[in-house]
Design a protein around this motif. Sequence first.
Motif, PDB file in Angstrom:
ATOM      1  N   ILE A   1       0.849  -1.184   0.000  1.00  0.00           N
ATOM      2  CA  ILE A   1       0.000   0.000   0.000  1.00  0.00           C
ATOM      3  C   ILE A   1       0.887   1.238   0.000  1.00  0.00           C
ATOM      4  O   ILE A   1       1.794   1.369   0.835  1.00  0.00           O
ATOM      5  CB  ILE A   1      -0.936   0.029   1.222  1.00  0.00           C
ATOM      6  N   THR A   2       0.634   2.155  -0.940  1.00  0.00           N
ATOM      7  CA  THR A   2       1.346   3.422  -1.009  1.00  0.00           C
ATOM      8  C   THR A   2       0.316   4.544  -0.874  1.00  0.00           C
ATOM      9  O   THR A   2      -0.650   4.598  -1.646  1.00  0.00           O
ATOM     10  CB  THR A   2       2.112   3.574  -2.334  1.00  0.00           C
ATOM     11  N   ILE A   3       0.518   5.419   0.075  1.00  0.00           N
ATOM     12  CA  ILE A   3      -0.413   6.510   0.334  1.00  0.00           C
ATOM     13  C   ILE A   3       0.320   7.832   0.166  1.00  0.00           C
ATOM     14  O   ILE A   3       1.330   8.090   0.834  1.00  0.00           O
ATOM     15  CB  ILE A   3      -1.012   6.416   1.753  1.00  0.00           C
ATOM     16  N   ILE A   4      -0.165   8.651  -0.763  1.00  0.00           N
ATOM     17  CA  ILE A   4       0.401   9.973  -1.013  1.00  0.00           C
ATOM     18  C   ILE A   4      -0.665  11.009  -0.669  1.00  0.00           C
ATOM     19  O   ILE A   4      -1.833  10.851  -1.041  1.00  0.00           O
ATOM     20  CB  ILE A   4       0.852  10.127  -2.470  1.00  0.00           C
ATOM     21  N   ALA A   5      -0.253  12.054   0.011  1.00  0.00           N
ATOM     22  CA  ALA A   5      -1.186  13.111   0.392  1.00  0.00           C
ATOM     23  C   ALA A   5      -0.570  14.475   0.103  1.00  0.00           C
ATOM     24  O   ALA A   5       0.650  14.660   0.206  1.00  0.00           O
ATOM     25  CB  ALA A   5      -1.537  13.005   1.872  1.00  0.00           C
ATOM     26  N   VAL A   6      -1.421  15.406  -0.287  1.00  0.00           N
ATOM     27  CA  VAL A   6      -1.002  16.796  -0.514  1.00  0.00           C
ATOM     28  C   VAL A   6      -1.929  17.704   0.278  1.00  0.00           C
ATOM     29  O   VAL A   6      -3.159  17.663   0.087  1.00  0.00           O
ATOM     30  CB  VAL A   6      -1.044  17.170  -2.011  1.00  0.00           C
ATOM     31  N   GLN A   7      -1.350  18.508   1.156  1.00  0.00           N
ATOM     32  CA  GLN A   7      -2.128  19.461   1.941  1.00  0.00           C
ATOM     33  C   GLN A   7      -1.296  20.716   2.117  1.00  0.00           C
ATOM     34  O   GLN A   7      -0.124  20.659   2.506  1.00  0.00           O
ATOM     35  CB  GLN A   7      -2.502  18.884   3.307  1.00  0.00           C
ATOM     36  N   ASN A   8      -1.914  21.850   1.784  1.00  0.00           N
ATOM     37  CA  ASN A   8      -1.223  23.144   1.862  1.00  0.00           C
ATOM     38  C   ASN A   8       0.054  23.136   1.014  1.00  0.00           C
ATOM     39  O   ASN A   8       1.124  23.588   1.464  1.00  0.00           O
ATOM     40  CB  ASN A   8      -0.897  23.489   3.318  1.00  0.00           C
TER      41      ASN A   8
ATOM     42  N   GLU B   1       1.968  20.832   0.320  1.00  0.00           N
ATOM     43  CA  GLU B   1       3.034  19.989   0.867  1.00  0.00           C
ATOM     44  C   GLU B   1       2.715  18.518   0.578  1.00  0.00           C
ATOM     45  O   GLU B   1       1.621  18.041   0.881  1.00  0.00           O
ATOM     46  CB  GLU B   1       3.178  20.202   2.366  1.00  0.00           C
ATOM     47  N   LEU B   2       3.690  17.824  -0.013  1.00  0.00           N
ATOM     48  CA  LEU B   2       3.514  16.421  -0.374  1.00  0.00           C
ATOM     49  C   LEU B   2       4.026  15.538   0.752  1.00  0.00           C
ATOM     50  O   LEU B   2       5.142  15.727   1.259  1.00  0.00           O
ATOM     51  CB  LEU B   2       4.263  16.104  -1.669  1.00  0.00           C
ATOM     52  N   LYS B   3       3.228  14.540   1.123  1.00  0.00           N
ATOM     53  CA  LYS B   3       3.605  13.613   2.186  1.00  0.00           C
ATOM     54  C   LYS B   3       3.319  12.177   1.751  1.00  0.00           C
ATOM     55  O   LYS B   3       2.369  11.930   1.009  1.00  0.00           O
ATOM     56  CB  LYS B   3       2.843  13.918   3.477  1.00  0.00           C
ATOM     57  N   THR B   4       4.135  11.259   2.242  1.00  0.00           N
ATOM     58  CA  THR B   4       3.873   9.832   2.097  1.00  0.00           C
ATOM     59  C   THR B   4       3.471   9.306   3.461  1.00  0.00           C
ATOM     60  O   THR B   4       4.265   9.365   4.414  1.00  0.00           O
ATOM     61  CB  THR B   4       5.115   9.086   1.573  1.00  0.00           C
ATOM     62  N   LEU B   5       2.244   8.811   3.556  1.00  0.00           N
ATOM     63  CA  LEU B   5       1.684   8.427   4.841  1.00  0.00           C
ATOM     64  C   LEU B   5       1.714   6.919   5.038  1.00  0.00           C
ATOM     65  O   LEU B   5       1.687   6.149   4.078  1.00  0.00           O
ATOM     66  CB  LEU B   5       0.234   8.916   4.953  1.00  0.00           C
ATOM     67  N   THR B   6       1.764   6.536   6.302  1.00  0.00           N
ATOM     68  CA  THR B   6       1.563   5.138   6.667  1.00  0.00           C
ATOM     69  C   THR B   6       0.069   4.907   6.879  1.00  0.00           C
ATOM     70  O   THR B   6      -0.733   5.854   6.886  1.00  0.00           O
ATOM     71  CB  THR B   6       2.331   4.792   7.947  1.00  0.00           C
ATOM     72  N   MET B   7      -0.306   3.664   7.074  1.00  0.00           N
ATOM     73  CA  MET B   7      -1.709   3.356   7.270  1.00  0.00           C
ATOM     74  C   MET B   7      -2.244   4.024   8.541  1.00  0.00           C
ATOM     75  O   MET B   7      -3.361   4.584   8.547  1.00  0.00           O
ATOM     76  CB  MET B   7      -1.904   1.844   7.349  1.00  0.00           C
ATOM     77  N   GLU B   8      -1.483   4.009   9.598  1.00  0.00           N
ATOM     78  CA  GLU B   8      -1.925   4.623  10.852  1.00  0.00           C
ATOM     79  C   GLU B   8      -2.042   6.136  10.709  1.00  0.00           C
ATOM     80  O   GLU B   8      -2.975   6.756  11.250  1.00  0.00           O
ATOM     81  CB  GLU B   8      -0.960   4.256  11.985  1.00  0.00           C
ATOM     82  N   GLU B   9      -1.104   6.741   9.995  1.00  0.00           N
ATOM     83  CA  GLU B   9      -1.177   8.186   9.774  1.00  0.00           C
ATOM     84  C   GLU B   9      -2.397   8.554   8.955  1.00  0.00           C
ATOM     85  O   GLU B   9      -3.036   9.589   9.195  1.00  0.00           O
ATOM     86  CB  GLU B   9       0.104   8.675   9.087  1.00  0.00           C
ATOM     87  N   PHE B  10      -2.745   7.687   7.972  1.00  0.00           N
ATOM     88  CA  PHE B  10      -3.940   7.967   7.179  1.00  0.00           C
ATOM     89  C   PHE B  10      -5.205   7.818   8.026  1.00  0.00           C
ATOM     90  O   PHE B  10      -6.154   8.605   7.889  1.00  0.00           O
ATOM     91  CB  PHE B  10      -4.000   7.025   5.970  1.00  0.00           C
ATOM     92  N   ARG B  11      -5.235   6.834   8.913  1.00  0.00           N
ATOM     93  CA  ARG B  11      -6.383   6.680   9.811  1.00  0.00           C
ATOM     94  C   ARG B  11      -6.568   7.943  10.657  1.00  0.00           C
ATOM     95  O   ARG B  11      -7.677   8.442  10.836  1.00  0.00           O
ATOM     96  CB  ARG B  11      -6.179   5.472  10.733  1.00  0.00           C
TER      97      ARG B  11
ATOM     98  N   ASP C   1      -2.636   3.676  -3.395  1.00  0.00           N
ATOM     99  CA  ASP C   1      -2.388   2.673  -4.428  1.00  0.00           C
ATOM    100  C   ASP C   1      -2.166   1.312  -3.778  1.00  0.00           C
ATOM    101  O   ASP C   1      -1.268   1.163  -2.936  1.00  0.00           O
ATOM    102  CB  ASP C   1      -1.177   3.061  -5.279  1.00  0.00           C
ATOM    103  N   LEU C   2      -2.990   0.336  -4.164  1.00  0.00           N
ATOM    104  CA  LEU C   2      -2.857  -1.035  -3.664  1.00  0.00           C
ATOM    105  C   LEU C   2      -2.293  -1.906  -4.788  1.00  0.00           C
ATOM    106  O   LEU C   2      -2.989  -2.230  -5.749  1.00  0.00           O
ATOM    107  CB  LEU C   2      -4.212  -1.590  -3.211  1.00  0.00           C
ATOM    108  N   GLU C   3      -1.033  -2.268  -4.651  1.00  0.00           N
ATOM    109  CA  GLU C   3      -0.371  -3.116  -5.643  1.00  0.00           C
ATOM    110  C   GLU C   3      -0.193  -4.511  -5.062  1.00  0.00           C
ATOM    111  O   GLU C   3       0.506  -4.691  -4.075  1.00  0.00           O
ATOM    112  CB  GLU C   3       0.977  -2.527  -6.054  1.00  0.00           C
ATOM    113  N   ASP C   4      -0.839  -5.492  -5.683  1.00  0.00           N
ATOM    114  CA  ASP C   4      -0.835  -6.874  -5.212  1.00  0.00           C
ATOM    115  C   ASP C   4      -1.137  -6.929  -3.711  1.00  0.00           C
ATOM    116  O   ASP C   4      -0.345  -7.481  -2.923  1.00  0.00           O
ATOM    117  CB  ASP C   4       0.502  -7.543  -5.517  1.00  0.00           C
ATOM    118  N   PRO C   5      -2.270  -6.383  -3.293  1.00  0.00           N
ATOM    119  CA  PRO C   5      -2.567  -6.353  -1.853  1.00  0.00           C
ATOM    120  C   PRO C   5      -2.973  -7.725  -1.334  1.00  0.00           C
ATOM    121  O   PRO C   5      -3.472  -8.577  -2.068  1.00  0.00           O
ATOM    122  CB  PRO C   5      -3.744  -5.366  -1.771  1.00  0.00           C
ATOM    123  N   THR C   6      -2.766  -7.902  -0.054  1.00  0.00           N
ATOM    124  CA  THR C   6      -3.245  -9.114   0.611  1.00  0.00           C
ATOM    125  C   THR C   6      -4.728  -8.943   0.924  1.00  0.00           C
ATOM    126  O   THR C   6      -5.288  -7.840   0.832  1.00  0.00           O
ATOM    127  CB  THR C   6      -2.459  -9.359   1.899  1.00  0.00           C
ATOM    128  N   GLU C   7      -5.361 -10.029   1.306  1.00  0.00           N
ATOM    129  CA  GLU C   7      -6.776  -9.949   1.665  1.00  0.00           C
ATOM    130  C   GLU C   7      -6.980  -9.046   2.879  1.00  0.00           C
ATOM    131  O   GLU C   7      -7.995  -8.331   2.972  1.00  0.00           O
ATOM    132  CB  GLU C   7      -7.316 -11.354   1.950  1.00  0.00           C
TER     133      GLU C   7
END
Length: 349
Positions: A2-9, A11-21, A37-43
């Motif tokens: 899982i790749t999480i990209i966020a842009v706020q103000n 500013e570009l950030k790469t977040l972890t799952m907990e940070e996104f929660r 982006d979910l690339e070959d994710p597990t169940e």
Amino acid sequence: MITIIAVQNKELKTLTMEEFRTAQAQLDFNEAQYWIDLEDPTEEEEQIVLRELFCFHKLAILDCQRERLNPERGDHPPKVEDYERYLFVIFNPIDPPIEQLDYIPLKKQKKPALYVEFPTRQINAFLGKNYLVTHHYEPSASISHVRELCGRNTHMLDRGPDYVFHLIVDELLDNYGPLTEYLDDMLEDLEANIFTDSQTVTLVSILNIKKGIMRLKRITHYQREILSRLSRGEFELISEREIFYYRNVYDHIVRTSDIIDNYRESISGLVELYMSVTSNKLNQVMKALTVLSSIFLPLTFIAGVYGMNFEFMPELHWKYGYLLVWIVMICVGAFQVWFFRKKGWLLDL
């Protein structure tokens, strides 16, 4: 993965799952733009992202998981569905063709016939107001490239998920360029083989290519309809500013679809050409056999007459009777050959 990209103000950030929660629970969540982006994710990863975090419809999730749950059914056909708060889109990118030779028996021999596969993949996307969720089981060079662009240019993701999704689709359609070049070369080779070696293996190769082109036509037709709907302002989640970009991508796939239509007509013409060449060769064989039969017909008649068991026949007891019959038969045969050649019936034999 899982790749999480966020842009706020800006500013570009790469977040972890907990940070996104944590970000999702904040009041300013809708003020930022996110790409998951979910690339070959597990169940487990699918359960967390698709069901728990975004609560996507179960039918859409089943379509995403089709490649895992029912691999024998193949990829899900392209489609777009509006779930009010998000759009669910399926695209089928086309990978480079895979060639293989299969040896088929022909006249007590085994000759190679060309079989070509046009493999596709399934890329799923959930397009929301301020987020884009992409899901795919196989690596995608297009998605990786767009992710790199977003990493270097913050404004791309900041323009919204509809703009980022347009970039992904545009990259996916660029893969049709090498495919059309491959089909051009393949059709030229098949046309040349028809005149040099019109065997059954050539027909098998032509029909196999035709099957692949029909499949490509079906896929491009579905994706053309999707882009047509996205480019004409049917969905509120596609902003008016981005509609022009989708129209540009739509024009791209329209040109590609027209090219594939031309290939379909060309391959049908090759089948007719193969039948014509085969029929022409058969006619040449029949013509040769007819000429031979015509030459031997009077000779058979003479031999049949003098082969009858009658006592009183001209030259039957003559010393040179046998020689005379041979001379007559040779003269008759030579006259027929001369006559056929004069008429031009022997020019092609």
